[in-house]
Design a protein around this motif. Sequence first.
Motif, PDB file in Angstrom:
ATOM      1  N   ALA A  51       0.841  -1.209   0.000  1.00 51.64           N
ATOM      2  CA  ALA A  51       0.000   0.000   0.000  1.00 51.64           C
ATOM      3  C   ALA A  51       0.873   1.255   0.000  1.00 51.64           C
ATOM      4  O   ALA A  51       0.579   2.216  -0.724  1.00 51.64           O
ATOM      5  CB  ALA A  51      -0.931  -0.001   1.208  1.00 51.64           C
ATOM      6  N   ALA A  52       1.924   1.243   0.779  1.00 48.35           N
ATOM      7  CA  ALA A  52       2.828   2.400   0.817  1.00 48.35           C
ATOM      8  C   ALA A  52       3.412   2.645  -0.568  1.00 48.35           C
ATOM      9  O   ALA A  52       3.472   3.794  -1.038  1.00 48.35           O
ATOM     10  CB  ALA A  52       3.933   2.170   1.843  1.00 48.35           C
ATOM     11  N   GLY A  53       3.803   1.572  -1.243  1.00 46.41           N
ATOM     12  CA  GLY A  53       4.354   1.703  -2.589  1.00 46.41           C
ATOM     13  C   GLY A  53       3.351   2.266  -3.578  1.00 46.41           C
ATOM     14  O   GLY A  53       3.696   3.086  -4.435  1.00 46.41           O
ATOM     15  N   ARG A  54       2.085   1.828  -3.468  1.00 49.47           N
ATOM     16  CA  ARG A  54       1.048   2.348  -4.374  1.00 49.47           C
ATOM     17  C   ARG A  54       0.857   3.850  -4.213  1.00 49.47           C
ATOM     18  O   ARG A  54       0.555   4.551  -5.170  1.00 49.47           O
ATOM     19  CB  ARG A  54      -0.281   1.631  -4.124  1.00 49.47           C
ATOM     20  CG  ARG A  54      -0.361   0.243  -4.699  1.00 49.47           C
ATOM     21  CD  ARG A  54      -1.787  -0.306  -4.705  1.00 49.47           C
ATOM     22  NE  ARG A  54      -2.431  -0.319  -3.403  1.00 49.47           N
ATOM     23  CZ  ARG A  54      -2.294  -1.286  -2.490  1.00 49.47           C
ATOM     24  NH1 ARG A  54      -1.526  -2.324  -2.741  1.00 49.47           N
ATOM     25  NH2 ARG A  54      -2.933  -1.217  -1.342  1.00 49.47           N
ATOM     26  N   PHE A  55       1.006   4.342  -2.984  1.00 49.66           N
ATOM     27  CA  PHE A  55       0.821   5.772  -2.720  1.00 49.66           C
ATOM     28  C   PHE A  55       2.121   6.557  -2.848  1.00 49.66           C
ATOM     29  O   PHE A  55       2.125   7.777  -2.690  1.00 49.66           O
ATOM     30  CB  PHE A  55       0.232   5.981  -1.322  1.00 49.66           C
ATOM     31  CG  PHE A  55      -1.223   5.645  -1.216  1.00 49.66           C
ATOM     32  CD1 PHE A  55      -2.180   6.454  -1.807  1.00 49.66           C
ATOM     33  CD2 PHE A  55      -1.637   4.518  -0.521  1.00 49.66           C
ATOM     34  CE1 PHE A  55      -3.525   6.145  -1.698  1.00 49.66           C
ATOM     35  CE2 PHE A  55      -2.980   4.205  -0.408  1.00 49.66           C
ATOM     36  CZ  PHE A  55      -3.932   5.012  -1.002  1.00 49.66           C
ATOM     37  N   GLY A  56       3.231   5.877  -3.068  1.00 46.88           N
ATOM     38  CA  GLY A  56       4.513   6.564  -3.199  1.00 46.88           C
ATOM     39  C   GLY A  56       5.058   7.082  -1.876  1.00 46.88           C
ATOM     40  O   GLY A  56       5.791   8.064  -1.831  1.00 46.88           O
ATOM     41  N   VAL A  57       4.712   6.399  -0.789  1.00 45.51           N
ATOM     42  CA  VAL A  57       5.172   6.781   0.543  1.00 45.51           C
ATOM     43  C   VAL A  57       6.128   5.696   1.035  1.00 45.51           C
ATOM     44  O   VAL A  57       5.830   4.508   0.919  1.00 45.51           O
ATOM     45  CB  VAL A  57       3.986   6.925   1.529  1.00 45.51           C
ATOM     46  CG1 VAL A  57       4.465   7.342   2.902  1.00 45.51           C
ATOM     47  CG2 VAL A  57       2.962   7.909   0.995  1.00 45.51           C
ATOM     48  N   THR A  58       7.260   6.093   1.567  1.00 48.84           N
ATOM     49  CA  THR A  58       8.215   5.100   2.048  1.00 48.84           C
ATOM     50  C   THR A  58       7.893   4.715   3.491  1.00 48.84           C
ATOM     51  O   THR A  58       7.416   5.549   4.272  1.00 48.84           O
ATOM     52  CB  THR A  58       9.662   5.632   1.989  1.00 48.84           C
ATOM     53  OG1 THR A  58       9.802   6.700   2.919  1.00 48.84           O
ATOM     54  CG2 THR A  58      10.027   6.099   0.588  1.00 48.84           C
ATOM     55  N   PRO A  59       8.161   3.467   3.865  1.00 53.70           N
ATOM     56  CA  PRO A  59       7.950   3.060   5.255  1.00 53.70           C
ATOM     57  C   PRO A  59       8.680   3.953   6.264  1.00 53.70           C
ATOM     58  O   PRO A  59       8.089   4.301   7.290  1.00 53.70           O
ATOM     59  CB  PRO A  59       8.441   1.610   5.287  1.00 53.70           C
ATOM     60  CG  PRO A  59       8.140   1.119   3.900  1.00 53.70           C
ATOM     61  CD  PRO A  59       8.460   2.300   3.017  1.00 53.70           C
ATOM     62  N   PRO A  60       9.926   4.369   6.008  1.00 57.76           N
ATOM     63  CA  PRO A  60      10.551   5.285   6.982  1.00 57.76           C
ATOM     64  C   PRO A  60       9.790   6.597   7.166  1.00 57.76           C
ATOM     65  O   PRO A  60       9.741   7.138   8.270  1.00 57.76           O
ATOM     66  CB  PRO A  60      11.947   5.530   6.397  1.00 57.76           C
ATOM     67  CG  PRO A  60      12.236   4.315   5.579  1.00 57.76           C
ATOM     68  CD  PRO A  60      10.899   3.929   4.998  1.00 57.76           C
ATOM     69  N   ASP A  61       9.169   7.109   6.097  1.00 63.31           N
ATOM     70  CA  ASP A  61       8.362   8.337   6.221  1.00 63.31           C
ATOM     71  C   ASP A  61       7.148   8.091   7.109  1.00 63.31           C
ATOM     72  O   ASP A  61       6.773   8.933   7.932  1.00 63.31           O
ATOM     73  CB  ASP A  61       7.901   8.837   4.846  1.00 63.31           C
ATOM     74  CG  ASP A  61       9.027   9.425   4.022  1.00 63.31           C
ATOM     75  OD1 ASP A  61      10.079   9.770   4.605  1.00 63.31           O
ATOM     76  OD2 ASP A  61       8.858   9.523   2.784  1.00 63.31           O
ATOM     77  N   ILE A  62       6.528   6.927   6.954  1.00 60.36           N
ATOM     78  CA  ILE A  62       5.365   6.585   7.770  1.00 60.36           C
ATOM     79  C   ILE A  62       5.788   6.482   9.235  1.00 60.36           C
ATOM     80  O   ILE A  62       5.149   7.056  10.127  1.00 60.36           O
ATOM     81  CB  ILE A  62       4.741   5.251   7.296  1.00 60.36           C
ATOM     82  CG1 ILE A  62       4.219   5.403   5.861  1.00 60.36           C
ATOM     83  CG2 ILE A  62       3.632   4.804   8.243  1.00 60.36           C
ATOM     84  CD1 ILE A  62       3.871   4.088   5.193  1.00 60.36           C
TER      85      ILE A  62
END
Length: 182
Positions: free
Chosen positions: A49-60
């Motif tokens: 899901a993070a990849g689909r939204f272009g958000v990296t796990p470290p950012d989350i």
Amino acid sequence: MLYGNDREQLQVHISRIHEALRKMKNVQDVVLDAHPVAPELKIVVDHAAAGRFGVTPPDIIKTVEIALGGADVGKVFEGEKIYDIALRLPEPARQREQLSSLIVSRLPDAAPIRLRSLADIYETDGPYEIRRENGERRMALQFNTTGDSTDVIAEIEALMQGELSLPDQMRYSIDGRYREAQ
């Protein structure tokens, strides 16, 4: 003492040892160290899901850390005194239900990406205290012996080498007055 890194495995094996010692005829007052639990909030990032939204796990993770634990975002100077300015969500917003609405990022059209779209959030029980020795978790049993403690320890050692044998990543020690007397 029982040593290892996996809390669940330690709990399983210490319980087995506890039961075996309680059944031994020259062992009494077998007490398992209390390991109280505390409520814990688990946040597991959904990498797809993070990849689909272009958000990296470290950012989350960084966003959640700031929301829950706070972060210094500036300083206030008042004469000779300097005060940190911290940013953190208020207590009600740090609860699981409200935390799921936390905006982690925004899409190009400014639509919010909420934490619930990027991670599973749930409450569980975790250890209130983690006891360690030389970098390993430890759990302890205490017991007294009647009769010859050398024979009792030999019987326990035989059990530990046989039916109560431990996985390679775990180890045990028998300490106390018996070891001090040797």
